[in-house]
Design a protein around this motif. Structure first.
Motif: not given
Length: 159
Positions: A60-70, A106-109, A148-153
């Motif tokens: 299992x993996x869980x990701x959290x997202x904070x409004x206003x954050x990238x 744009x990043x995963x931490x 941390x890892x950059x995401x995207x293209x």
């Protein structure tokens, strides 16, 4: 090895609650989420995926997202001990990273116990870099390594 080859990764649901709690029974008590935490995570501002092999939840993996954050956060990543080293964690991370990128993060931490060199190596091999050490992060006082890892293209193929 064939178990991991027959694996399906899909979004987690409240119907996975018992299996998620059972998955964590193999981990030290201080690293387990209580049932109510899993329920909150499955209902909250998260994206959760599970790996299922032969009808059994094995990761299992869980990701959290904070409004206003990238910056998305890989909050937890778990694989049943007998299937570790078979690529399940990497597949769960890749699906999570793609989901975060689709939501314009744009990043995963993430944080890992400084003593968990196996996890740190897995994350480094997946493109994460140490950005900080956080003393006393865990309840037992252990230091966390923040990565941390950059995401995207630049982080995904085909874009």
């Amino acid at each position: 090895m064939s178990d991991a080859g027959q694996m399906e990764i899909r979004p987690a649901s409240v119907g996975d609650l018992d299996d998620l709690v059972r998955l964590e029974e193999a981990f030290p008590e201080e690293d387990r989420f209580p049932r109510r935490t899993w329920r909150r995570l499955l209902d909250g501002n998260t994206v959760s995926h599970v790996a299922v092999s032969g009808g059994t939840l094995v990761g299992a993996a869980v990701l959290l997202f904070r409004t206003g954050s990238r910056v998305a956060r890989l909050y937890t990543l778990s694989v049943t001990p007998d299937l570790r080293g078979k690529g399940i964690a990497r597949q769960l991370m890749a699906v999570g990273e793609a989901a975060a990128a689709e939501k314009d993060y744009d990043r995963m931490r993430l944080e890992a116990r400084e003593s968990n060199q196996h996890a740190i190596l897995l994350y480094e091999r997946s493109g994460y870099r140490v950005i900080a050490r956080v003393a006393g992060y865990y309840p037992n006082g252990e230091t966390a390594v923040r990565m941390e890892k950059p995401l995207g293209s630049s982080a995904s193929s085909g874009r």
